[in-house]
Design a protein around this motif. Structure first.
Motif, PDB file in Angstrom:
ATOM      1  N   GLU A  35       0.752  -1.102   0.165  1.00 45.52           N
ATOM      2  CA  GLU A  35       0.099   0.003  -0.042  1.00 45.52           C
ATOM      3  C   GLU A  35       0.783   1.323  -0.026  1.00 45.52           C
ATOM      4  N   ALA A  36       0.359   2.453  -0.398  1.00 40.37           N
ATOM      5  CA  ALA A  36       1.014   3.561  -0.453  1.00 40.37           C
ATOM      6  C   ALA A  36       0.664   4.183   0.811  1.00 40.37           C
ATOM      7  N   TYR A  37       1.436   5.067   1.587  1.00 44.41           N
ATOM      8  CA  TYR A  37       1.508   6.075   2.742  1.00 44.41           C
ATOM      9  C   TYR A  37       2.616   6.569   3.096  1.00 44.41           C
ATOM     10  N   TYR A  38       2.285   7.726   3.716  1.00 41.52           N
ATOM     11  CA  TYR A  38       3.687   8.328   4.524  1.00 41.52           C
ATOM     12  C   TYR A  38       3.422   8.299   5.997  1.00 41.52           C
ATOM     13  N   SER A  39       4.675   8.174   6.508  1.00 42.92           N
ATOM     14  CA  SER A  39       4.551   7.988   8.139  1.00 42.92           C
ATOM     15  C   SER A  39       5.299   8.981   8.678  1.00 42.92           C
ATOM     16  N   PRO A  40       4.390  10.116   9.171  1.00 47.62           N
ATOM     17  CA  PRO A  40       4.962  11.006   9.976  1.00 47.62           C
ATOM     18  C   PRO A  40       5.928  11.038  11.017  1.00 47.62           C
ATOM     19  N   VAL A  41       5.616  10.141  11.726  1.00 47.04           N
ATOM     20  CA  VAL A  41       6.540   9.713  12.845  1.00 47.04           C
ATOM     21  C   VAL A  41       7.883   9.199  12.568  1.00 47.04           C
ATOM     22  N   GLN A  42       7.809   8.283  11.664  1.00 45.31           N
ATOM     23  CA  GLN A  42       9.135   7.769  11.018  1.00 45.31           C
ATOM     24  C   GLN A  42       9.692   8.406   9.960  1.00 45.31           C
ATOM     25  N   ASP A  43       8.966   9.284   9.622  1.00 49.96           N
ATOM     26  CA  ASP A  43       9.428  10.094   8.355  1.00 49.96           C
ATOM     27  C   ASP A  43       9.713   9.377   7.027  1.00 49.96           C
ATOM     28  N   TYR A  44       9.008   8.513   6.591  1.00 54.18           N
ATOM     29  CA  TYR A  44       9.402   8.022   5.303  1.00 54.18           C
ATOM     30  C   TYR A  44       8.103   7.625   4.561  1.00 54.18           C
ATOM     31  N   VAL A  45       8.423   7.515   3.253  1.00 57.91           N
ATOM     32  CA  VAL A  45       7.235   7.068   2.085  1.00 57.91           C
ATOM     33  C   VAL A  45       7.289   5.791   1.688  1.00 57.91           C
ATOM     34  N   ALA A  46       6.198   5.207   1.680  1.00 52.58           N
ATOM     35  CA  ALA A  46       5.960   3.918   1.200  1.00 52.58           C
ATOM     36  C   ALA A  46       5.092   3.752  -0.003  1.00 52.58           C
ATOM     37  N   VAL A  47       5.679   2.999  -1.010  1.00 56.07           N
ATOM     38  CA  VAL A  47       4.705   3.090  -2.389  1.00 56.07           C
ATOM     39  C   VAL A  47       4.957   1.595  -2.710  1.00 56.07           C
ATOM     40  N   PRO A  48       3.974   0.970  -3.536  1.00 54.36           N
ATOM     41  CA  PRO A  48       3.902  -0.337  -4.070  1.00 54.36           C
ATOM     42  C   PRO A  48       4.877  -0.122  -5.385  1.00 54.36           C
ATOM     43  N   PRO A  49       5.370  -1.357  -5.860  1.00 57.58           N
ATOM     44  CA  PRO A  49       6.343  -1.107  -7.046  1.00 57.58           C
ATOM     45  C   PRO A  49       5.559  -1.059  -8.161  1.00 57.58           C
ATOM     46  N   GLN A  50       6.094  -0.451  -9.188  1.00 53.49           N
ATOM     47  CA  GLN A  50       5.332  -0.097 -10.553  1.00 53.49           C
ATOM     48  C   GLN A  50       4.659  -1.234 -11.207  1.00 53.49           C
ATOM     49  N   ALA A  51       5.173  -2.500 -10.931  1.00 56.23           N
ATOM     50  CA  ALA A  51       4.570  -3.712 -11.294  1.00 56.23           C
ATOM     51  C   ALA A  51       3.159  -3.749 -10.936  1.00 56.23           C
ATOM     52  N   ALA A  52       2.712  -3.361  -9.617  1.00 54.50           N
ATOM     53  CA  ALA A  52       1.465  -3.334  -9.031  1.00 54.50           C
ATOM     54  C   ALA A  52       0.368  -2.333  -9.649  1.00 54.50           C
ATOM     55  N   PHE A  53       0.893  -1.399 -10.692  1.00 54.26           N
ATOM     56  CA  PHE A  53       0.078  -0.665 -11.428  1.00 54.26           C
ATOM     57  C   PHE A  53      -0.386  -1.150 -12.763  1.00 54.26           C
ATOM     58  N   HIS A  54      -1.652  -0.983 -13.079  1.00 51.02           N
ATOM     59  CA  HIS A  54      -2.106  -1.286 -14.400  1.00 51.02           C
ATOM     60  C   HIS A  54      -1.170  -0.528 -15.330  1.00 51.02           C
ATOM     61  N   GLU A  55      -0.941   0.632 -15.205  1.00 54.51           N
ATOM     62  CA  GLU A  55      -0.212   1.612 -16.265  1.00 54.51           C
ATOM     63  C   GLU A  55       0.939   2.445 -15.251  1.00 54.51           C
ATOM     64  N   PRO A  56       2.232   1.859 -15.432  1.00 54.59           N
ATOM     65  CA  PRO A  56       3.152   2.575 -14.800  1.00 54.59           C
ATOM     66  C   PRO A  56       3.182   3.808 -14.347  1.00 54.59           C
ATOM     67  N   ILE A  57       2.700   4.625 -15.251  1.00 57.40           N
ATOM     68  CA  ILE A  57       2.750   6.380 -15.042  1.00 57.40           C
ATOM     69  C   ILE A  57       1.830   6.412 -13.811  1.00 57.40           C
ATOM     70  N   ASN A  58       0.919   5.835 -13.658  1.00 59.29           N
ATOM     71  CA  ASN A  58       0.144   6.184 -12.310  1.00 59.29           C
ATOM     72  C   ASN A  58       1.014   5.958 -10.931  1.00 59.29           C
ATOM     73  N   TRP A  59       2.064   5.305 -11.243  1.00 62.70           N
ATOM     74  CA  TRP A  59       3.071   5.215 -10.036  1.00 62.70           C
ATOM     75  C   TRP A  59       3.411   6.427  -9.417  1.00 62.70           C
ATOM     76  N   TYR A  60       3.769   7.281 -10.594  1.00 62.95           N
ATOM     77  CA  TYR A  60       4.330   8.599 -10.257  1.00 62.95           C
ATOM     78  C   TYR A  60       3.308   9.605  -9.599  1.00 62.95           C
ATOM     79  N   ARG A  61       2.007   9.616  -9.909  1.00 63.83           N
ATOM     80  CA  ARG A  61       1.064  10.239  -9.443  1.00 63.83           C
ATOM     81  C   ARG A  61       0.915   9.936  -7.667  1.00 63.83           C
ATOM     82  N   THR A  62       0.891   8.411  -7.537  1.00 64.26           N
ATOM     83  CA  THR A  62       0.935   8.073  -6.287  1.00 64.26           C
ATOM     84  C   THR A  62       2.267   8.504  -5.362  1.00 64.26           C
ATOM     85  N   ALA A  63       3.223   8.167  -5.919  1.00 64.68           N
ATOM     86  CA  ALA A  63       4.670   8.463  -5.205  1.00 64.68           C
ATOM     87  C   ALA A  63       4.514  10.127  -5.042  1.00 64.68           C
TER      88      ALA A  63
END
Length: 294
Positions: A173-201
């Protein structure tokens, strides 16, 4: 003046609410790229880009009226450039917000040995799209060409790397952790169209900009609260602004928080102005990371 300012806040907020109720996200650019390039709106004469709430207003006007560019100018600017606005054309109202210190407040603050208080003001301006004008110089009416998608992705990659954010790719899943200050996003392969990974990131990096060590936004809100919805609104628009600046056109539109956003906007007519302003600052923060590495 106060009533005039409040009516402008209410007018713009109601316009955004109407868009959301109709199932449209006014910060998403659903334009036809063959007619209008995916880009941020700017002044055709000064070259200065519009920001905050004005981005939403001008995007909406461009889509609604089918303009072929996002270049705008005032009636006077059109005349000064040697052209003119066509008869019968209706302009688009945008806003300029700032603060000033009344002269009597300066004197009063000095006599009371305190900081002078500032007063907020909101002013209307009317602009016209270059499509609504005639006889303008070619330099002003040339449409901005969309960026090469491959170049745009490379620019986004550079921004992510240059930000030095702790981006963890590979989770479910995609999320940001304010406490630990990191961003998590699924790999591009999880998106039907890779371009949408950038919008999520870029959405999650929009949250990342709000950390206390960066832009210092309130990120303490829990899911389901107004504070949480406001921060999601900022991140959503920050991603849209950054994508438009990079020429990235995602194909998937997420509207998971529309209900919560509507509650926030209905409760506070200034909320969309604050969110759009914060989103502009977040997008500029991210884009500046890439510029530093260019």
């Amino acid at each position: 003046m106060k009533d005039h300012r409040q009516s402008l806040y209410a007018e713009v907020t109601q316009r955004i609410i109407t868009e959301l109720e109709a199932g449209r996200l006014p910060w998403v650019q659903p334009w036809d790229a063959s007619r209008c390039a995916c880009t941020m709106p700017g002044n055709a004469v000064s070259g200065r880009g519009y920001s905050g709430i004005n981005v939403l207003i001008l995007w909406s006007a461009g889509v609604e009226q089918g303009f072929t560019s996002q270049r705008w100018l005032t009636y006077r600017q059109a005349e000064q450039a040697g052209g003119h606005v066509r008869r019968g054309e209706k302009g688009t109202v945008i806003c300029y917000a700032d603060r000033f210190t009344p002269r009597d407040e300066v004197d009063k603050a000095q006599s009371e040995d305190r900081e002078a208080r500032t007063v907020a003001f909101l002013k209307r301006f009317v602009v016209f799209n270059t499509d609504q004008c005639e006889d303008l110089p070619d330099a002003l009416i040339g449409s901005t060409l969309p960026l090469n998608p491959i170049v745009a992705v490379e620019q986004a990659d550079r921004i992510i790397q240059a930000s030095r954010a702790d981006v963890r790719i590979g989770c479910g899943e995609a999320y940001y952790s304010p406490v630990q200050d990191y961003v998590a996003v699924p790999p591009q392969a999880a998106f039907h169209e890779p371009i949408n990974w950038y919008r999520t990131a870029l959405h999650e990096l929009g949250h990342w900009t709000g950390h206390t060590s960066r832009l210092g936004r309130d990120q303490a809100g829990k899911f389901g609260t107004g504070a949480y919805a406001r921060e999601e609104l900022v991140a959503e628009m920050a991603s849209a602004f950054a994508c438009a600046s990079l020429g990235i056109v995602p194909t998937v539109r997420h509207a998971d928080y529309v209900g919560a956003w509507l509650e926030v906007l209905r409760a506070d007519e200034k909320a969309i102005f604050r969110a759009a302003s914060a989103a502009s600052k977040a997008a500029e923060f991210l884009l500046s990371c890439g510029e530093a590495q260019a």
